[in-house]
Write a protein that holds these residues in place. Structure first.
Motif, short mmCIF file in Angstrom:
data_model
loop_
_atom_site.label_atom_id
_atom_site.label_comp_id
_atom_site.label_asym_id
_atom_site.label_seq_id
_atom_site.Cartn_x
_atom_site.Cartn_y
_atom_site.Cartn_z
N GLU A 129 0.83 -1.21 0.00
CA GLU A 129 0.00 0.00 0.00
C GLU A 129 0.87 1.26 0.00
O GLU A 129 0.52 2.26 -0.64
N THR A 130 1.98 1.20 0.71
CA THR A 130 2.91 2.33 0.73
C THR A 130 3.53 2.55 -0.64
O THR A 130 3.64 3.69 -1.12
N VAL A 131 3.92 1.46 -1.29
CA VAL A 131 4.55 1.56 -2.61
C VAL A 131 3.58 2.16 -3.62
O VAL A 131 3.95 3.01 -4.44
N LEU A 132 2.31 1.75 -3.56
CA LEU A 132 1.32 2.27 -4.50
C LEU A 132 1.11 3.78 -4.34
O LEU A 132 0.74 4.46 -5.30
N ALA A 133 1.35 4.29 -3.15
CA ALA A 133 1.13 5.72 -2.88
C ALA A 133 2.31 6.59 -3.30
O ALA A 133 2.20 7.83 -3.28
N LEU A 134 3.42 5.99 -3.70
CA LEU A 134 4.60 6.77 -4.08
C LEU A 134 4.45 7.32 -5.50
O LEU A 134 3.82 6.69 -6.37
N ASP A 135 5.05 8.47 -5.74
CA ASP A 135 5.00 9.06 -7.08
C ASP A 135 6.36 8.95 -7.77
O ASP A 135 7.31 8.41 -7.21
N GLU A 136 6.44 9.47 -8.98
CA GLU A 136 7.66 9.35 -9.77
C GLU A 136 8.86 9.97 -9.05
O GLU A 136 9.96 9.43 -9.08
N GLY A 141 14.17 10.12 -6.69
CA GLY A 141 15.05 10.62 -5.65
C GLY A 141 15.93 9.56 -5.03
O GLY A 141 16.97 9.86 -4.44
N LEU A 142 15.53 8.29 -5.17
CA LEU A 142 16.32 7.18 -4.65
C LEU A 142 17.11 6.47 -5.74
O LEU A 142 17.71 5.42 -5.49
N GLY A 143 17.10 7.02 -6.94
CA GLY A 143 17.78 6.36 -8.06
C GLY A 143 17.06 5.11 -8.51
O GLY A 143 17.69 4.19 -9.04
N MET A 144 15.73 5.07 -8.31
CA MET A 144 14.95 3.87 -8.61
C MET A 144 13.87 4.12 -9.66
O MET A 144 12.87 3.40 -9.71
N ALA A 145 14.07 5.12 -10.50
CA ALA A 145 13.03 5.45 -11.48
C ALA A 145 12.69 4.26 -12.36
O ALA A 145 11.51 4.02 -12.68
N PHE A 146 13.70 3.47 -12.72
CA PHE A 146 13.46 2.32 -13.62
C PHE A 146 12.83 1.14 -12.89
O PHE A 146 12.44 0.16 -13.51
N LYS A 147 12.73 1.21 -11.56
CA LYS A 147 12.06 0.16 -10.79
C LYS A 147 10.61 0.52 -10.48
O LYS A 147 9.86 -0.32 -9.95
N ARG A 148 10.20 1.75 -10.78
CA ARG A 148 8.88 2.21 -10.38
C ARG A 148 7.76 1.38 -10.99
O ARG A 148 6.88 0.86 -10.27
N ARG A 149 7.76 1.22 -12.29
CA ARG A 149 6.64 0.52 -12.94
C ARG A 149 6.51 -0.94 -12.49
O ARG A 149 5.41 -1.39 -12.17
N PRO A 150 7.61 -1.72 -12.48
CA PRO A 150 7.43 -3.10 -12.02
C PRO A 150 7.03 -3.20 -10.55
O PRO A 150 6.23 -4.08 -10.18
N LEU A 151 7.54 -2.32 -9.68
CA LEU A 151 7.15 -2.38 -8.27
C LEU A 151 5.71 -1.95 -8.07
O LEU A 151 4.97 -2.57 -7.27
N ILE A 152 5.26 -0.92 -8.79
CA ILE A 152 3.87 -0.50 -8.71
C ILE A 152 2.95 -1.62 -9.20
O ILE A 152 1.92 -1.92 -8.59
N ALA A 153 3.30 -2.24 -10.33
CA ALA A 153 2.49 -3.32 -10.88
C ALA A 153 2.42 -4.50 -9.90
O ALA A 153 1.34 -5.09 -9.69
N ALA A 154 3.56 -4.83 -9.29
CA ALA A 154 3.59 -5.96 -8.35
C ALA A 154 2.79 -5.63 -7.10
O ALA A 154 2.09 -6.50 -6.56
N ALA A 155 2.89 -4.39 -6.61
CA ALA A 155 2.13 -4.01 -5.41
C ALA A 155 0.64 -4.10 -5.66
O ALA A 155 -0.12 -4.63 -4.83
#
Length: 264
Positions: A129-136, A141-155
């Protein structure tokens, strides 16, 4: 007895520490000569499982030099990840990048968005739920822009299907999670091995296994492609239990961290 701390949640210290969740509890783990688990706060859950892999569990078809190296090393302990969500998200973080980069990214993510413990110890991994609430910007800011879509999809998939997934046998679940965008065979296999302790499910054709098998048995002309290597590897074990032990013990030849850069 050796302890393998291949999961990126372990801190990079002489005595690595890690925080793990069970259904209703959190635990701190310390990896010294053996694994020590301590419950944080209240809860009645059983402690996360600790698996022991022994050279005595190996089959009879292993190359002689590799067997000698594994027997000299001796038994290895490994802490399972009890939380399927964390196992899946961790495998996503590990995609493509080096193991040291994955550890740094994992801890940055936990420090920024995870749950701090009331006692000293690493923060627990962020809930879906926390991951879904995060924005781009949170990811960038954590150097994880390329992990955003797969983590959001998995969450999102875990919130929708996690209860059903928890009831599936591992051999079915490893296929089920691949319906999530950007979850392929490597990520699914690494997830299920982490959460079950059964490394016959691990993508054992990957670079780390190939590297340490070749290091232990340089006399063998090992296949360099994943598919052919995986078929060879399976031929060394008559049962899933033998294959699991063979894979973990070989990874442990790389030292406590046990991992090299995984393939894409």
């Amino acid at each position: 007895m050796r302890v393998i701390v291949d999961h990126p949640g372990w801190t990079p210290a002489s005595e690595p520490r890690r925080t793990v969740r069970t259904e209703n509890s959190a635990w701190t783990a310390t990896a010294g000569a053996t694994l020590i688990l301590n419950r944080v706060g209240e809860g009645r859950d059983q402690a996360p499982a600790v698996d022991t892999y022994s050279p005595m569990d190996l089959g009879g078809s292993i190359p002689e030099n590799l067997r000698s190296a594994l027997e000299e090393q001796g038994p290895v302990q490994r802490l399972r990840t009890a939380d399927l969500w964390e196992a899946l998200a961790t495998a996503i973080i590990r995609q493509v990048i080096r193991a040291d980069q994955a550890r740094l990214m994992y801890h940055r993510f936990c420090d920024a968005h995870g749950a701090p413990l009331p006692e000293a110890g690493p923060s627990a991994f962020p809930r879906p739920e926390t991951v879904l609430a995060l924005d781009e910007d949170d990811f960038a800011g954590l150097g994880m822009a390329f992990k955003r879509r797969p983590l959001i999809a998995a969450a999102g998939a875990f919130i929708e299907s996690g209860t059903k997934w928890a009831e599936l046998p591992a051999d079915v679940l490893v296929e089920e999670v691949q319906a999530v965008p950007r979850i392929g065979p490597w990520t699914a296999g690494a997830t299920l091995a982490d959460v079950t302790g059964d490394f016959s499910l691990y993508p054992y054709g990957d670079m780390a296994v190939r590297k340490w098998a070749a290091h232990a048995s340089p006399d063998i002309d090992w296949p360099t492609d994943e598919g052919t290597f995986a078929r060879w590897w399976r031929s060394f074990a008559a049962t899933p239990e033998q294959l699991s032990a063979l894979t973990v013990l070989t990874l442990a030849l790389g030292g406590p961290r046990g991992q090299d850069q995984p393939p894409s």
